[in-house]
Design an enzyme around this catalytic site. Structure first.
Site, PDB file in Angstrom:
ATOM      1  N   ASP A 163       0.850  -1.188   0.000  1.00 60.18           N
ATOM      2  CA  ASP A 163       0.000   0.000   0.000  1.00 60.18           C
ATOM      3  C   ASP A 163       0.890   1.244   0.000  1.00 60.18           C
ATOM      4  O   ASP A 163       1.666   1.464   0.931  1.00 60.18           O
ATOM      5  CB  ASP A 163      -0.887  -0.026   1.253  1.00 60.18           C
ATOM      6  CG  ASP A 163      -1.871   1.132   1.307  1.00 60.18           C
ATOM      7  OD1 ASP A 163      -1.896   1.957   0.367  1.00 60.18           O
ATOM      8  OD2 ASP A 163      -2.619   1.215   2.303  1.00 60.18           O
ATOM      9  N   HIS A 209      -0.466   4.243   0.007  1.00 56.86           N
ATOM     10  CA  HIS A 209      -1.242   5.263   0.723  1.00 56.86           C
ATOM     11  C   HIS A 209      -1.381   6.546  -0.085  1.00 56.86           C
ATOM     12  O   HIS A 209      -1.573   7.632   0.482  1.00 56.86           O
ATOM     13  CB  HIS A 209      -0.594   5.553   2.083  1.00 56.86           C
ATOM     14  CG  HIS A 209      -1.552   5.441   3.226  1.00 56.86           C
ATOM     15  ND1 HIS A 209      -1.639   6.382   4.216  1.00 56.86           N
ATOM     16  CD2 HIS A 209      -2.458   4.495   3.539  1.00 56.86           C
ATOM     17  CE1 HIS A 209      -2.556   6.035   5.097  1.00 56.86           C
ATOM     18  NE2 HIS A 209      -3.067   4.881   4.708  1.00 56.86           N
ATOM     19  N   GLU A 212      -1.276  -0.906  -4.195  1.00 54.90           N
ATOM     20  CA  GLU A 212      -2.399  -0.042  -3.826  1.00 54.90           C
ATOM     21  C   GLU A 212      -2.037   1.434  -3.837  1.00 54.90           C
ATOM     22  O   GLU A 212      -1.008   1.835  -3.302  1.00 54.90           O
ATOM     23  CB  GLU A 212      -2.888  -0.445  -2.425  1.00 54.90           C
ATOM     24  CG  GLU A 212      -4.060   0.356  -1.922  1.00 54.90           C
ATOM     25  CD  GLU A 212      -4.585  -0.173  -0.590  1.00 54.90           C
ATOM     26  OE1 GLU A 212      -5.258   0.588   0.118  1.00 54.90           O
ATOM     27  OE2 GLU A 212      -4.313  -1.349  -0.264  1.00 54.90           O
ATOM     28  N   GLU A 224     -10.589   3.675  -2.535  1.00 53.54           N
ATOM     29  CA  GLU A 224     -11.084   3.875  -1.174  1.00 53.54           C
ATOM     30  C   GLU A 224     -11.463   5.325  -0.889  1.00 53.54           C
ATOM     31  O   GLU A 224     -12.235   5.604   0.022  1.00 53.54           O
ATOM     32  CB  GLU A 224     -10.039   3.412  -0.164  1.00 53.54           C
ATOM     33  CG  GLU A 224      -8.790   4.269  -0.105  1.00 53.54           C
ATOM     34  CD  GLU A 224      -7.713   3.673   0.787  1.00 53.54           C
ATOM     35  OE1 GLU A 224      -7.361   4.328   1.784  1.00 53.54           O
ATOM     36  OE2 GLU A 224      -7.239   2.559   0.497  1.00 53.54           O
ATOM     37  N   HIS A 257     -12.155  -1.567   0.775  1.00 58.20           N
ATOM     38  CA  HIS A 257     -11.345  -0.976   1.849  1.00 58.20           C
ATOM     39  C   HIS A 257     -12.085  -1.183   3.164  1.00 58.20           C
ATOM     40  O   HIS A 257     -13.263  -0.888   3.279  1.00 58.20           O
ATOM     41  CB  HIS A 257     -11.183   0.519   1.548  1.00 58.20           C
ATOM     42  CG  HIS A 257     -10.365   1.273   2.523  1.00 58.20           C
ATOM     43  ND1 HIS A 257     -10.904   2.267   3.325  1.00 58.20           N
ATOM     44  CD2 HIS A 257      -9.051   1.223   2.825  1.00 58.20           C
ATOM     45  CE1 HIS A 257      -9.955   2.801   4.063  1.00 58.20           C
ATOM     46  NE2 HIS A 257      -8.814   2.188   3.797  1.00 58.20           N
TER      47      HIS A 257
END
Length: 392
Positions: A199, A201, A225, A251, A301
Site C-alpha cells: 500500500d 497510501h 495499492e 477507497e 477498503h
C-alpha cells in the site's frame, strides 16, 4: 412502520473513533446498525448524521432506495463529499440491516443469495497495530520479514504492508531500493504461496509511483495499492498499463460517477470501494455492477470497526467479482467485546463462512462502547526533509 430516531455511538479505538449508527423504528426491538467511521472527522460525521436525520424521521425504513435518494438529492448539496457520503453510508447500512431483519434473512440473501462458500481474509502487518503497520521504517527490511512470518503463523494466506516510504515529488534511487529490499525480504520469508500486497497510501507523485510499481513488479504482488493521488486518474491508468501487477484504488472515491471515470480510463484492476464512505450498500451495488461491466475485481477498503467488516462480508457473499476481505483483528484488545458477529472465522485458514442471522447478523454491546468514549485521534503529520508538507 416508521423511523423514530437515529442515534450515533462513538467508540474510541486508538487510531480511530468508530462511529456506530443506530436506526430505531417504532416496532419494539427492531433496530438497524451501521457504521460511519471517518478518521479525524468524528464530530463532523456525528453532526451530519443528525442533519440527515431530519429527512428520515417518520419515514418507512423499508424504502431503502427512496430514502437513499432523499439523503443524496435533498438539502440542496448532493452527497458526494466524503463527510456527507460517510454519514449516508452509516444510515444506509443500518436500513439494510433492518430490511434483512424484517424478512428474517441475511443481507446477502436480499441480493440473490450467496455466490461463494467462503471469503478469504487478509491482514495488515501487525494485525492492525498502528505502530507495526504505519510506523515500521523501510530502512528495516528484516522487520518486514518478521511481521510477514507472524501473519502467516496467524493463519493468513495474504497480508498488506506499507513497504513504500514517503517521498518528495521526485527523488533518486534510495527510496526505490529501500522498498525493493523490504518486498524481497518478505517474499523470501513467506515464499510464493502467500499473497503480498503493498500500500503506497497515495503518497507518491505519479512519477515516483510508476518507479515503485516497476521496481516491485518482479515480486508477484497480489496488488499494488494507491500508487499516486486518487485525483490523478490518468496517471493511475498509465501506471496500471505499465506493469503486470494489478493496481488497486478507490477507497477515497465516494460516488458512482467518480468510479465511472476511473473505470473508463482503466485506472485499476481492483476496486477498493469503501462501504462506509461511498454511500453504503445502495450505491456500492451500483458501483459493483459497473465494475463487472469492466471486469474489474472488488476488494473493499475495510480498516475500520466491526460493523464495517460485517458489511464487507455480506457484500462479498453477494458479489461475483469480490476477491478478498481486508480485516483488522489486533487494533484494540477488546474489539470482540464490542460486537457479537453472525459470521464464523476459521482461525487456521482465516476464511469466513456466511452469516446466517438476519440483516448484518451483528449486535453491538452498548455498555462496552460506553467504556471507550470519544478521544481525539492520534495526529498524523508527514513532512519532507525540506519541511514541505507531505501525504500521510
Amino acid at each position: 412502520m416508521k423511523i423514530e430516531r437515529i442515534e450515533t455511538l462513538v467508540c474510541h479505538a486508538r487510531m480511530r473513533n468508530w462511529v456506530f449508527v443506530k436506526v430505531i423504528t417504532d416496532q419494539p426491538g427492531l433496530v438497524g446498525w451501521g457504521e460511519a467511521t471517518l478518521e479525524w472527522h468524528t464530530r463532523g460525521i456525528v453532526g451530519t448524521i443528525e442533519d440527515l436525520s431530519s429527512l428520515l424521521i417518520g419515514e418507512d425504513p423499508r424504502r431503502v432506495e427512496h430514502l437513499w435518494q432523499m439523503m443524496w438529492r435533498q438539502h440542496f448539496w448532493h452527497g458526494s463529499g466524503v463527510t456527507r457520503s460517510t454519514a449516508m453510508a452509516g444510515i444506509d447500512l443500518a436500513l439494510w440491516d433492518i430490511l434483512g431483519k424484517v424478512h428474517g434473512v441475511p443481507c446477502h440473501q436480499l441480493w440473490g443469495g450467496p455466490v461463494r462458500d467462503y471469503i478469504r481474509l487478509y491482514c495488515h502487518l501487525g494485525g492492525g497495530n498502528m505502530e507495526s503497520f504505519y510506523q515500521t521504517s523501510t530502512d528495516n527490511a528484516a522487520q518486514f520479514a518478521e511481521l510477514a512470518q507472524k501473519a502467516v503463523a496467524d493463519g493468513f494466506t495474504a497480508f498488506k504492508s506499507m513497504a513504500v516510504p514517503p517521498t518528495m515529488p521526485i527523488e533518486g534511487l534510495k527510496p526505490i531500493k529501500a522498498a525493493e529490499a523490504c518486498v524481497a525480504s518478505m517474499r523470501e520469508a513467506v515464499g510464493d504461496d502467500i499473497d503480498i500486497m503493498v500500500d503506497c497510501h497515495a503518497r507518491p507523485s505519479p512519477a515516483m509511483g510508476l518507479q515503485f510499481a516497476k521496481a516491485l513488479d518482479p515480486y508477484g504482488l497480489y496488488f499494488f495499492e494507491e500508487p499516486c493521488w486518487p485525483e490523478s486518474m490518468e496517471s493511475l491508468a498509465r501506471i496500471n498499463a505499465a506493469v503486470t501487477t494489478p493496481i488497486a484504488t478507490g477507497e477515497r472515491l465516494t460516488h458512482l460517477a467518480a468510479f465511472r471515470d476511473l473505470f473508463a480510463l482503466r485506472g485499476c484492476e481492483i476496486c477498493q470501494l469503501d462501504l462506509t464512505h461511498c454511500g453504503g450498500f445502495t450505491e456500492a451495488r451500483r458501483i459493483a455492477a459497473l465494475a463487472d461491466a469492466h471486469r474489474i475485481s472488488l476488494a473493499p477498503h475495510n480498516p475500520q470497526g466491526p460493523v464495517s467488516t460485517a458489511a464487507s462480508l455480506e457484500f462479498g457473499f453477494s458479489q461475483p467479482s469480490y476477491i478478498i476481505c481486508e480485516s483488522v483483528h489486533e487494533d484494540v484488545p477488546w474489539r470482540e467485546d464490542v460486537v457479537e458477529e453472525g459470521f464464523v472465522i476459521d482461525p487456521k485458514t482465516r476464511t469466513v463462512t456466511p452469516n446466517e442471522k438476519p440483516g448484518l447478523g451483528i449486535s453491538i454491546n452498548e455498555a462496552e462502547v460506553k467504556k471507550h468514549p470519544f478521544e481525539q485521534e492520534t495526529v498524523q503529520r508527514v513532512f519532507y526533509r525540506d519541511g514541505a508538507v507531505g501525504d500521510w
